[in-house]
Design an enzyme around this catalytic site. Structure first.
Site, PDB file in Angstrom:
ATOM      1  CE  LYS A   1       4.942   0.788   1.162  1.00 23.26           C
ATOM      2  NZ  LYS A   1       4.321   1.935   1.158  1.00 23.26           N
TER       3      LYS A   1
ATOM      4  CG  ASP B   1       2.545   7.925   5.499  1.00 26.16           C
ATOM      5  OD1 ASP B   1       2.933   6.938   6.246  1.00 26.16           O
ATOM      6  OD2 ASP B   1       2.154   7.784   4.375  1.00 26.16           O
TER       7      ASP B   1
ATOM      8  CD1 TRP C   1       3.859   7.255  -0.791  1.00 28.92           C
ATOM      9  CD2 TRP C   1       1.783   6.829  -1.095  1.00 28.92           C
ATOM     10  NE1 TRP C   1       3.891   6.251  -1.298  1.00 28.92           N
ATOM     11  CE2 TRP C   1       2.600   5.953  -1.575  1.00 28.92           C
ATOM     12  CE3 TRP C   1       0.371   6.816  -1.081  1.00 28.92           C
ATOM     13  CZ2 TRP C   1       2.024   4.910  -2.129  1.00 28.92           C
ATOM     14  CZ3 TRP C   1      -0.231   5.626  -1.764  1.00 28.92           C
ATOM     15  CH2 TRP C   1       0.481   4.636  -2.359  1.00 28.92           C
TER      16      TRP C   1
HETATM   17  C1  LIG Z   1       3.138   2.675   0.576  1.00 31.65           C
HETATM   18  C2  LIG Z   1       2.895   3.906   1.327  1.00 31.65           C
HETATM   19  C3  LIG Z   1       1.415   4.460   1.649  1.00 31.65           C
HETATM   20  C4  LIG Z   1       0.197   3.606   0.971  1.00 31.65           C
HETATM   21  O1  LIG Z   1       0.241   2.240   1.852  1.00 31.65           O
HETATM   22  P1  LIG Z   1      -0.840   1.403   1.613  1.00 31.65           P
HETATM   23  O2  LIG Z   1      -0.929   0.429   2.848  1.00 31.65           O
HETATM   24  O3  LIG Z   1      -0.874   0.689   0.175  1.00 31.65           O
HETATM   25  O4  LIG Z   1      -2.324   2.011   1.719  1.00 31.65           O
HETATM   26  C5  LIG Z   1       1.194   5.562   2.202  1.00 31.65           C
HETATM   27  N1  LIG Z   1       2.421   6.365   2.697  1.00 31.65           N
HETATM   28  C6  LIG Z   1       3.572   6.080   2.359  1.00 31.65           C
HETATM   29  C7  LIG Z   1       4.502   6.750   2.845  1.00 31.65           C
HETATM   30  C8  LIG Z   1       3.970   4.912   1.769  1.00 31.65           C
HETATM   31  O5  LIG Z   1       5.243   4.373   1.679  1.00 31.65           O
END
Ligand SMILES: *Cc1c(COP(=O)(O)O)cnc(C)c1O
Length: 360
Positions: free
Chosen positions: A195, A171, A101
């Protein structure tokens, strides 16, 4: 009705209480005679929903007044572009690459300016967090970017990087609301909610006010400007209304659990059960260096791909769903987010012990 133990990395398990409440309110939300899904986002009832959701999140995370909370769409992935478009005034930013990511965010940022990789753990399949105490951060970097909990590899920063005074952008998709954070250390904290917080379709961006400006990269679409959404209190256009409503319920549920300090304690207890077993097992082993282990995503292997597959399929038959590791790394991964009850982890470990006995 029977519910499985769902170890999915995302979309993932939600608190049963929240799902039941949403079910009860499905046809008639608080006397409005309609579902939240059918309601105008400009209605009184919805205004209460989104205002309360924001306030509850502010309470939980202790968000200072000089930060805005934005409920946006496009997932975490859209932020990979939105962040440089809005923040890259000098067209330069530092990226720490600790997994896929972070790497995707780094690659996306290259479209908009000079994204500099200042550290990486790719040399050892992202199984650790690099030392970030004294990185070579460019003088004119607009921000330093991290992915705080690496969902796929199961690592987490235990200490934030020394950004040398630059704005930190993080993030937190897969560790959102899993433990207390000091918001003042960040310029932006953001996460896709699917998540640990709610249903897919909402991304929450917590952003310091001075970073919200009209001075964005030329050509930045209206919908991708933080200022547009901040000025309109996340109601510039139709927001992901139902998703925000469920997030709001999860915030209330978290408050009832005692807030983030209490949920952290619970998460530590859960993770310890699994990690202690992995450390003592003769068959299974964790894939991450101990100091950097995530409380949320726990990857492990047997060392034999066929045995891994056998484990995943027998576990599924026994009611433990989604234990297969990410397609790029193989093995197994148990995501044990806030809403995973401790019994789920205890029973999984019991099952792993039994499997170990049977497959000596
Ligand atoms: C799942 C995830 C993403 C991507 O998320 P989307 O909502 O599918 O774009 C980005 N960063 C992390 C840390 C993730 O776990």
């Amino acid at each position: 009705m029977s519910r499985v133990y769902n170890f999915s990395a995302g979309p993932a398990v939600l608190p049963e209480e929240v799902l039941k409440e949403a079910a009860e309110e499905m046809l008639d939300y608080k006397g409005t005679g309609m579902s939240v899904m059918e309601m105008s986002h400009r209605s009184k009832a919805y205004e209460t929903i989104i205002t309360e959701a924001e306030q509850d999140l502010r309470d939980l995370m202790n968000i200072p007044d000089n930060y805005k909370v934005l409920f946006l769409q496009g997932g975490a992935s859209q932020q990979f572009a939105m962040i440089p478009m809005n923040l890259m005034k000098n067209k330069k930013a530092a990226y720490i690459v600790t997994g896929q990511w972070a790497k995707k965010a780094y690659q996306e940022a290259q479209k908009y300016g000079d994204a500099v990789k200042v550290a990486s753990s790719e040399d050892k399949t992202f199984s650790y967090i690099p030392d970030c105490s004294d990185l070579d951060i460019p003088e004119d970097a607009d921000y330093v970017y991290i992915c705080e909990n690496n969902t796929i590899y199961g690592t987490k920063y235990k200490e934030l990087p020394n950004t040398k005074g630059k704005t930190l952008v993080s993030d937190v998709s897969s560790c959102f609301l899993s433990e207390p954070v000091d918001v003042t250390k960040y310029g932006i904290i953001y996460g896709g909610v699917q998540k640990n917080v709610g249903p897919a379709g909402v991304v929450i961006v917590i952003i310091r006010e001075d970073l919200i400006t009209e001075d964005v990269l030329p050509g930045t679409p209206t919908m991708l400007q933080y200022k547009i959404h901040a000025d309109a209190k996340s109601l510039y256009n139709t927001p992901p209304a139902y998703g925000i409503y469920i997030c709001g319920k999860v915030f209330k549920w978290l408050k009832k659990q005692g807030g983030l300090a209490a949920i952290k304690e619970y998460n530590e207890k859960k993770a310890k059960i699994l990690y202690d077993f992995l450390d003592s097992s003769s068959l299974f082993k964790g894939t991450v260096v101990k100091e950097d282990r995530s409380l949320m995503n726990v990857p492990f292997v047997t060392g034999d791909a066929d045995l891994d597959a056998k484990f995943v399929s027998e576990a599924k038959a026994a009611g433990f769903e989604n234990l297969k590791g990410h397609r790029t790394v193989g093995g197994m991964r148990a995501s044990i987010y806030n809403a995973m009850p401790i019994e789920g982890v205890e029973k999984l470990v019991e099952f792993m012990k039994k499997f170990e006995e049977e497959n000596k």
